[in-house]
Scaffold this motif. Structure first.
Motif, PDB file in Angstrom:
ATOM      1  N   GLY A  14       0.839  -1.199   0.000  1.00 47.13           N
ATOM      2  CA  GLY A  14       0.000   0.000   0.000  1.00 47.13           C
ATOM      3  C   GLY A  14       0.873   1.248   0.000  1.00 47.13           C
ATOM      4  O   GLY A  14       1.872   1.314   0.727  1.00 47.13           O
ATOM      5  N   VAL A  15       0.511   2.218  -0.828  1.00 49.09           N
ATOM      6  CA  VAL A  15       1.267   3.477  -0.910  1.00 49.09           C
ATOM      7  C   VAL A  15       0.270   4.626  -0.983  1.00 49.09           C
ATOM      8  O   VAL A  15      -0.791   4.493  -1.612  1.00 49.09           O
ATOM      9  N   ALA A  16       0.586   5.745  -0.323  1.00 44.28           N
ATOM     10  CA  ALA A  16      -0.308   6.905  -0.377  1.00 44.28           C
ATOM     11  C   ALA A  16       0.471   8.180  -0.104  1.00 44.28           C
ATOM     12  O   ALA A  16       1.568   8.138   0.456  1.00 44.28           O
ATOM     13  N   VAL A  17      -0.109   9.309  -0.520  1.00 45.36           N
ATOM     14  CA  VAL A  17       0.408  10.610  -0.082  1.00 45.36           C
ATOM     15  C   VAL A  17      -0.704  11.310   0.675  1.00 45.36           C
ATOM     16  O   VAL A  17      -1.829  11.448   0.174  1.00 45.36           O
ATOM     17  N   TYR A  18      -0.394  11.703   1.916  1.00 39.58           N
ATOM     18  CA  TYR A  18      -1.351  12.414   2.764  1.00 39.58           C
ATOM     19  C   TYR A  18      -0.800  13.801   3.060  1.00 39.58           C
ATOM     20  O   TYR A  18       0.390  13.961   3.364  1.00 39.58           O
ATOM     21  N   CYS A  19      -1.679  14.789   2.947  1.00 37.07           N
ATOM     22  CA  CYS A  19      -1.280  16.166   3.226  1.00 37.07           C
ATOM     23  C   CYS A  19      -2.020  16.622   4.487  1.00 37.07           C
ATOM     24  O   CYS A  19      -3.240  16.443   4.579  1.00 37.07           O
ATOM     25  N   THR A  20      -1.288  17.198   5.452  1.00 38.09           N
ATOM     26  CA  THR A  20      -1.934  17.577   6.715  1.00 38.09           C
ATOM     27  C   THR A  20      -2.940  18.718   6.512  1.00 38.09           C
ATOM     28  O   THR A  20      -3.815  18.916   7.344  1.00 38.09           O
ATOM     29  N   LYS A  21      -2.838  19.422   5.392  1.00 40.54           N
ATOM     30  CA  LYS A  21      -3.819  20.493   5.127  1.00 40.54           C
ATOM     31  C   LYS A  21      -4.968  20.013   4.248  1.00 40.54           C
ATOM     32  O   LYS A  21      -6.120  20.315   4.492  1.00 40.54           O
ATOM     33  N   ARG A  22      -4.614  19.242   3.189  1.00 43.77           N
ATOM     34  CA  ARG A  22      -5.622  18.890   2.171  1.00 43.77           C
ATOM     35  C   ARG A  22      -6.129  17.464   2.248  1.00 43.77           C
ATOM     36  O   ARG A  22      -6.994  17.064   1.478  1.00 43.77           O
ATOM     37  N   LEU A  24      -6.077  13.244   2.034  1.00 44.00           N
ATOM     38  CA  LEU A  24      -5.487  12.201   1.196  1.00 44.00           C
ATOM     39  C   LEU A  24      -5.392  12.688  -0.246  1.00 44.00           C
ATOM     40  O   LEU A  24      -6.395  13.046  -0.860  1.00 44.00           O
ATOM     41  N   LEU A  25      -4.161  12.711  -0.806  1.00 49.34           N
ATOM     42  CA  LEU A  25      -3.983  13.229  -2.169  1.00 49.34           C
ATOM     43  C   LEU A  25      -4.037  12.111  -3.205  1.00 49.34           C
ATOM     44  O   LEU A  25      -4.520  12.315  -4.310  1.00 49.34           O
ATOM     45  N   ALA A  26      -3.526  10.941  -2.853  1.00 48.50           N
ATOM     46  CA  ALA A  26      -3.562   9.801  -3.773  1.00 48.50           C
ATOM     47  C   ALA A  26      -3.224   8.543  -2.995  1.00 48.50           C
ATOM     48  O   ALA A  26      -2.479   8.611  -2.009  1.00 48.50           O
ATOM     49  N   HIS A  27      -3.794   7.440  -3.401  1.00 52.86           N
ATOM     50  CA  HIS A  27      -3.376   6.174  -2.793  1.00 52.86           C
ATOM     51  C   HIS A  27      -3.584   5.028  -3.769  1.00 52.86           C
ATOM     52  O   HIS A  27      -4.429   5.100  -4.662  1.00 52.86           O
ATOM     53  N   ALA A  28      -2.756   3.978  -3.602  1.00 47.41           N
ATOM     54  CA  ALA A  28      -2.846   2.813  -4.482  1.00 47.41           C
ATOM     55  C   ALA A  28      -2.460   1.580  -3.685  1.00 47.41           C
ATOM     56  O   ALA A  28      -1.706   1.660  -2.704  1.00 47.41           O
ATOM     57  N   LEU A  29      -3.008   0.463  -4.125  1.00 49.61           N
ATOM     58  CA  LEU A  29      -2.783  -0.768  -3.382  1.00 49.61           C
ATOM     59  C   LEU A  29      -2.572  -1.896  -4.372  1.00 49.61           C
ATOM     60  O   LEU A  29      -3.270  -1.981  -5.378  1.00 49.61           O
ATOM     61  N   PHE A  30      -1.598  -2.756  -4.072  1.00 47.14           N
ATOM     62  CA  PHE A  30      -1.516  -3.989  -4.837  1.00 47.14           C
ATOM     63  C   PHE A  30      -1.702  -5.147  -3.879  1.00 47.14           C
ATOM     64  O   PHE A  30      -0.949  -5.302  -2.914  1.00 47.14           O
ATOM     65  N   GLN A  61       3.539   5.649  -9.314  1.00 52.12           N
ATOM     66  CA  GLN A  61       2.129   5.832  -9.701  1.00 52.12           C
ATOM     67  C   GLN A  61       1.422   6.828  -8.774  1.00 52.12           C
ATOM     68  O   GLN A  61       0.721   7.735  -9.220  1.00 52.12           O
ATOM     69  N   VAL A  62       1.630   6.662  -7.466  1.00 52.63           N
ATOM     70  CA  VAL A  62       0.935   7.518  -6.494  1.00 52.63           C
ATOM     71  C   VAL A  62       1.424   8.965  -6.593  1.00 52.63           C
ATOM     72  O   VAL A  62       0.630   9.903  -6.542  1.00 52.63           O
ATOM     73  N   LEU A  63       2.735   9.147  -6.771  1.00 52.48           N
ATOM     74  CA  LEU A  63       3.261  10.515  -6.917  1.00 52.48           C
ATOM     75  C   LEU A  63       2.699  11.161  -8.183  1.00 52.48           C
ATOM     76  O   LEU A  63       2.296  12.325  -8.171  1.00 52.48           O
ATOM     77  N   ASP A  64       2.620  10.370  -9.265  1.00 49.21           N
ATOM     78  CA  ASP A  64       2.028  10.876 -10.523  1.00 49.21           C
ATOM     79  C   ASP A  64       0.592  11.323 -10.286  1.00 49.21           C
ATOM     80  O   ASP A  64       0.186  12.402 -10.705  1.00 49.21           O
ATOM     81  N   GLU A  65      -0.181  10.443  -9.624  1.00 47.66           N
ATOM     82  CA  GLU A  65      -1.599  10.762  -9.388  1.00 47.66           C
ATOM     83  C   GLU A  65      -1.755  12.004  -8.516  1.00 47.66           C
ATOM     84  O   GLU A  65      -2.718  12.758  -8.668  1.00 47.66           O
ATOM     85  N   ALA A  66      -0.813  12.210  -7.600  1.00 49.57           N
ATOM     86  CA  ALA A  66      -0.885  13.392  -6.734  1.00 49.57           C
ATOM     87  C   ALA A  66      -0.307  14.619  -7.449  1.00 49.57           C
ATOM     88  O   ALA A  66      -0.347  15.728  -6.915  1.00 49.57           O
ATOM     89  N   GLY A  67       0.249  14.412  -8.651  1.00 50.65           N
ATOM     90  CA  GLY A  67       0.861  15.510  -9.400  1.00 50.65           C
ATOM     91  C   GLY A  67       2.107  16.039  -8.704  1.00 50.65           C
ATOM     92  O   GLY A  67       2.369  17.241  -8.704  1.00 50.65           O
ATOM     93  N   MET A  68       2.878  15.130  -8.111  1.00 50.68           N
ATOM     94  CA  MET A  68       4.048  15.549  -7.333  1.00 50.68           C
ATOM     95  C   MET A  68       5.318  14.872  -7.820  1.00 50.68           C
ATOM     96  O   MET A  68       5.274  13.780  -8.373  1.00 50.68           O
TER      97      MET A  68
END
Ligand code: KG4
Ligand code: ZN
Length: 348
Positions: A14-22, A24-30, A61-68
């Motif tokens: 499982g991978v995700a990017v979470y922002c303390t202001k905004r 969950l920005l993106a997450h993916a699971l295999f 993939q998750v960084l791409d989806e978060a645009g980061m």
């Protein structure tokens, strides 16, 4: 603060990017379920190797989806334990390597704390204090939560975890691995009145659980009865009703004893719809509110790890140096509030 979360404690990458202001920005699971299904359960070495294969592509993939880009991150969190050591080491080494390369703080997260805080990824947020029912493949716990890192264990399973009981019972009913979701589906077709299973440890005070007897009960019943599909569905229904009822009785007791106004339910078995519906009733009767993560965030995922890590990184907590470790066993109540030093860093 934008935190990358990495979960590799068992059979899910499982991978995700979470922002303390905004949020969950993106997450993916295999999920490795298809690979382990052939063996009827998780094969630890195969799990580790598959995490190695899947983790970096998932992070991209998750960084791409978060645009980061990696350089846009402010921290990295990984599951440090409890779990399968070989599998945990994959997440720990990738997180620590990335942290070193990017000059970012890294933190090792407790898997059950991550499950416990997962409802905070949703809009309706539980307020402290609350009681948490953590029901996964490896753990069944009732925890009084005064704040982040302030956990008092009210009760736990003395033998099989609730998810383990689902998985073993499903096997007896010839259902594919993982058993929980398959058993829930079969139980939905079952007749609730045909069999009645015991509600273990509900006739005495206390908040501990024991589920291994239910598995034996199922085995005896499967042997005694003819295994036609109707009977199997009726047995599945009786088993699920017994587990749901037992968990509900103990949750009601925990709410009564503590007098708190919130019940958090998380961990893989928390995805069971019959359990969710029943706990909703119990909480309403007690004038309490129940909080769940959405279904996909009940089972293992990177989002809960990113969130739990962010809350601790924000308080200045971080892994010292470039050393990381993996801990198979790690008592939840040994944790401390964010930023407070733990009595001893090495826990097993
Ligand atoms: O939290 P989780 O994904 O992994 C661990 O940390 O263990 O929980 C997995 C467990 C498995 O035992 C699985 O069979 C069970 O959760 N589970 C369910 C359901 N979905 C997953 N049990 C009952 N009903 C479900 N719908
Ligand atoms: Zn879990």
């Amino acid at each position: 603060m934008r935190v990358l979360g990495i979960e590799t404690s068992c059979d899910e990458t499982g991978v995700a990017v979470y922002c303390t202001k905004r949020g969950l920005l993106a997450h993916a699971l295999f999920s490795q379920v298809a690979m382990h299904a052939a063996y009827g359960g998780v094969v630890p070495e195969l799990a580790s190797r598959d995490h190695v294969r899947k983790l970096l592509p998932l992070i991209r993939q998750v960084l791409d989806e978060a645009g980061m880009r990696p350089a846009d991150l402010d921290g990295i969190a990984y599951t440090r334990g409890p779990g399968l050591v070989g599998a945990l080491l994959v997440g720990g080494s990738v997180a620590s390597g990335l942290g070193y390369a990017l000059g970012l703080p890294v933190i090792g997260v407790h898997h059950m704390e991550a499950h416990l805080l997962a409802p905070m990824l949703e809009e309706a947020q539980p307020e402290f204090p609350f009681v948490a029912l953590l029901v996964s493949g490896g753990h069944t716990m009732l925890v009084q939560v005064a704040g982040i890192g302030r956990y008092r264990l009210l009760g736990q399973s003395l033998d099989d975890a609730a998810g383990e009981a689902f998985d073993k019972t499903a096997k007896l009913l010839q259902l594919p691995y993982p058993g929980g979701p398959a058993l829930e589906k079969l139980a939905a077709e079952g007749n609730p009145g045909r069999y009645r299973f015991p509600r273990p440890m509900t006739d005495r005070p206390g908040l501990d659980f024991s589920f291994s007897g239910l598995k034996t009960f199922t085995r005896n019943m499967v042997q005694a009865e003819r295994g036609d599909s109707r009977t199997r569905a009726d047995i599945a229904r009786a088993f699920q009703d017994a587990v749901v009822d037992t968990l509900a009785i103990k949750c009601r007791r925990a709410l009564e004893q503590t007098g708190v106004g919130g019940l958090v339910v998380s961990g893989g078995v928390g995805a069971n719809r019959a359990l969710r519906a029943r706990l909703q009733e119990v909480a309403a009767e007690q004038g309490a509110r129940v909080y769940y993560p959405r279904l996909e965030l009940c089972t293992d995922n990177g989002a809960m790890v990113a969130l739990a890590g962010a809350l601790r990184l924000q308080a200045g907590e971080r892994q010292e140096g470039n050393g990381f470790d993996a801990v198979a066993r790690w008592p939840l109540d040994s944790l401390r509030p964010p930023g407070e030093p733990t009595p001893s860093r090495r826990v097993s």
